[in-house]
Design an enzyme around this catalytic site. Structure first.
Site, short mmCIF file in Angstrom:
data_model
loop_
_atom_site.label_atom_id
_atom_site.label_comp_id
_atom_site.label_asym_id
_atom_site.label_seq_id
_atom_site.Cartn_x
_atom_site.Cartn_y
_atom_site.Cartn_z
N CYS A 129 -14.50 -0.93 4.45
CA CYS A 129 -13.50 -0.26 3.61
C CYS A 129 -14.13 0.29 2.33
O CYS A 129 -13.67 1.28 1.79
CB CYS A 129 -12.38 -1.22 3.24
SG CYS A 129 -11.60 -1.98 4.66
N GLY A 130 -15.18 -0.36 1.85
CA GLY A 130 -15.87 0.11 0.63
C GLY A 130 -16.96 1.12 0.94
O GLY A 130 -17.72 1.49 0.05
N ARG A 159 0.86 -1.20 0.00
CA ARG A 159 0.00 0.00 0.00
C ARG A 159 0.89 1.24 0.00
O ARG A 159 1.69 1.44 0.90
CB ARG A 159 -0.90 0.00 1.23
CG ARG A 159 -1.79 1.22 1.30
CD ARG A 159 -2.60 1.24 2.57
NE ARG A 159 -3.71 0.30 2.55
CZ ARG A 159 -4.42 -0.03 3.62
NH1 ARG A 159 -4.11 0.47 4.81
NH2 ARG A 159 -5.42 -0.88 3.52
N GLY A 198 -16.71 -6.11 1.68
CA GLY A 198 -16.75 -7.55 1.92
C GLY A 198 -17.04 -7.98 3.34
O GLY A 198 -17.30 -9.15 3.61
N ARG A 207 -4.46 3.49 17.21
CA ARG A 207 -5.19 2.80 16.15
C ARG A 207 -4.93 3.54 14.84
O ARG A 207 -4.25 4.56 14.81
CB ARG A 207 -6.69 2.85 16.52
CG ARG A 207 -7.60 1.80 15.92
CD ARG A 207 -7.26 0.40 16.37
NE ARG A 207 -8.30 -0.55 16.07
CZ ARG A 207 -8.47 -1.15 14.89
NH1 ARG A 207 -7.67 -0.89 13.88
NH2 ARG A 207 -9.45 -2.02 14.71
N LYS A 208 -5.53 3.06 13.74
CA LYS A 208 -5.41 3.77 12.47
C LYS A 208 -6.00 5.17 12.57
O LYS A 208 -6.81 5.45 13.47
CB LYS A 208 -6.10 2.98 11.36
CG LYS A 208 -7.61 2.96 11.48
CD LYS A 208 -8.30 2.14 10.38
CE LYS A 208 -8.17 2.75 9.01
NZ LYS A 208 -9.12 2.12 8.04
#
Ligand code: SRM
Ligand code: SF4
Length: 513
Positions: free
Chosen positions: A443-444, A69, A438, A183-184
């Site tokens: 994420c989508g 990434r 998914g 965290r992110k």
């Protein structure tokens, strides 16, 4: 910098433990060694987690074939950079490809560990980095895809996004100051009037606003999606000028979050959980105290007053005689030849620049009027059309089961197949933003879609089958708000008939004769 354990004495979770043992970023100095010993001989934590600090993701679905990434600040990439990335994936044959992500970024597939030293060398040669793009780090920073091109733009975000990335990553070298967040963390800077970056789903977002006639940014904080909870960002009651103040505020918030964010439970570690604990006013005060100066209060309202544009098609730029073309890349999937073609087209017809969007599409700017007609005859445009159907033009999909081990279903192929079937049977009068994801990690971004589909397991005829939870009502652009789940557990094989009804009843679709 290794953070103090939980102040309340709570036992550290396994992530905090391994980060305390060795900072993930330290891995950047061990890549030659890993290339020599091979992935099978690597320490399991280095392999499965710490490599993500340099943007390299072990894929349990395809062991030995890694994902990389990158960071593409503001989604802007040169033809030279695109060509180098194309060369990297080309060497992996059928295993090699690249995906444009929902953060205006690129992920490469098929990467072999033995090639990492060479790949990092190549990235460096074109000033690209993948550092700190995964795990407990700040993700790719998004900005207006039209920055510097749009006659109606309010603030050009390009330099600001780059400066924030440079501050966080130490100009791409890696920065131990920000390599161990709880965290992110997501940051977005919007400069246009249409909220092109989905400001509301970022931990920090800057949104243009006039204060006493002066143009700057209102700041919203705490937006995030997770399997457990999804929240839109809330106003911090802060206004900053579009200069170093943006960078300093990001630094201040990140340091406060790094030093105080909750670390015991990974499900409760994103910034919003800290804001919940303190309250937004206390959070604002703590950030101001940390920075050591008073923060200006927010402008009364922000300047987002347009519906969101998708930039697909041909549009004039603010520069006289120049246009940009937006190309629809189905679910963001690129192969090496596509990447070479895009690079060539950007050079031959434009200025050698390409831009990525959060809808996983590509924009080629700076095309002189006299070159546009020839560009439109390029064979690549049959694959990546500037004139997609209403369903194609707004289709987004996360990685799904092909490469992601969290996935409950395959997504990208299903998404493309389904809309081609629906397009064959229906006339659809307007764009319908359909987002596939998914699993509940989102994420989508199904919550920002007109129709969001989240992978799940469903029951049909007494059997467990692939299914989706249906989300509806996501609104983007001005007055953005998140959609919600309206129906659970639809078997994928029933989805076509469910969506046909929805498109007819709610989006004005009519069956084709
Ligand atoms: Fe994501 C984890 C892919 C955007 C929420 N995400 C993952 C991992 C890394 C899981 C893994 O290790 O397999 C996925 C990698 C799969 C692969 O092989 O590609 C993954 N996320 C993606 C991408 C590629 C989806 C896409 O196809 O575009 C996007 C990459 C963006 C980038 O360039 O950095 C991506 N992920 C997002 C977004 C959307 C956004 O940022 O606007 C979200 C929701 C917003 C948010 O984070 O608040 C998102 N991803 C997650 C989460 C849930 C986070 C949480 O707080 O619980 C996870 C799981 C985790 O972090 O534990 C996750
Ligand atoms: Fe993987 Fe789930 Fe994210 Fe899709 S939403 S990429 S399946 S983690």
């Amino acid at each position: 910098m290794v953070q103090a354990p939980e102040k309340d004495g709570t036992t550290l979770n396994k992530f905090e433990k391994f980060k305390a043992e060795k900072d993930g970023l330290a891995i950047k100095d061990e890549l030659d060694h890993f290339a020599q010993i091979g992935w099978e001989a690597m320490d399991k934590t280095d392999l499965e987690y710490r490599l993500k600090w340099v943007g390299v993701f072990y894929r349990p679905v395809t062991p030995g074939k890694f994902m990389m990434r990158l960071r593409v600040p503001n989604g802007i990439i040169s033809s030279e950079q695109m060509r180098v990335l194309g060369e990297i994936v080309q060497r992996y044959g059928d295993d090699g490809n690249a995906d444009i992500t929902t953060r205006q970024n690129l992920q490469l597939r098929g990467i072999r560990i033995e090639d990492l030293p060479d790949i990092f060398q190549r990235l460096k040669s074109v000033s690209m980095t993948s550092v700190q793009s995964g795990m407990d780090n700040v993700r790719n920073i998004t900005g207006s895809p039209m920055a510097g091109l749009d006659a109606d733009e309010l603030i050009d975000t390009r330099e600001l996004v780059q400066k924030v990335q440079d501050m966080i990553t130490n100009c791409g070298q890696g920065n131990y100051q920000f390599s161990n967040l709880p965290r992110k963390f997501n940051i977005a800077i919007e400069g246009g009037r249409d909220n092109s970056v989905h400001a509301e789903i970022n931990d920090i977002a800057f949104v243009p606003g006039y204060k006493e006639g002066e143009l700057g940014f209102n700041v919203v904080v705490g937006g995030f999606f997770s399997a457990k909870r999804c929240e839109a960002a809330i106003p911090m009651n802060v206004w900053v000028r579009p200069n170093q103040e943006v960078v300093d505020l990001c630094r201040g918030i990140l340091e406060v979050y790094r030093d105080n964010g909750l670390r015991a439970n990974r499900q409760k570690s994103r910034l919003m959980w800290l804001i919940d604990e303190w309250g937004i006013e206390e959070f604002r005060t703590r950030v101001a105290n940390h920075l050591g100066y008073a923060l200006a209060t927010a402008a009364e309202k922000d300047a987002i007053d347009w519906e969101k544009r998708d930039h697909l098609g041909v549009f004039p730029q603010k520069q006289e005689g120049l246009s940009y073309i937006g190309l629809c890349v189905p679910v963001g999937r690129l192969f090496a030849d596509d990447m070479f073609d895009l690079a060539r087209i950007a050079e031959v017809y434009g200025s050698g620049e390409l831009r990525l969007t959060v809808e996983q599409n590509v924009i080629i700017p700076n095309i002189a009027a006299e070159n546009m007609a020839t560009l439109l005859t390029e064979p690549l445009l049959a694959k990546f059309t500037p004139n997609p159907t209403p369903l194609q033009r707004a289709l987004v999909s996360c990685t799904g089961a092909q490469f992601c081990n969290f996935a409950l279903i395959e997504t990208k192929n299903k998404a493309v197949d389904l809309i081609s079937q629906l397009d064959a049977e229906l006339n659809i009068p307007r764009g319908v933003r359909m987002h596939w994801t998914g699993c509940p990690n989102s994420c989508g971004q199904p919550q920002v879609a007109d129709i969001g589909l989240m992978g799940t397991k469903a029951r049909k005829d007494g059997k467990t089958v692939e299914g989706v939870d249906l989300y509806m009502g996501g609104k983007v652009g001005k007055d953005a708000h998140l959609g919600s789940c309206v129906q659970k557990g639809i078997p994928c094989e029933d989805l076509k008939s469910v969506l046909t009804s929805i498109l007819i009843e709610q989006f004005g679709a009519t069956p084709k004769g």
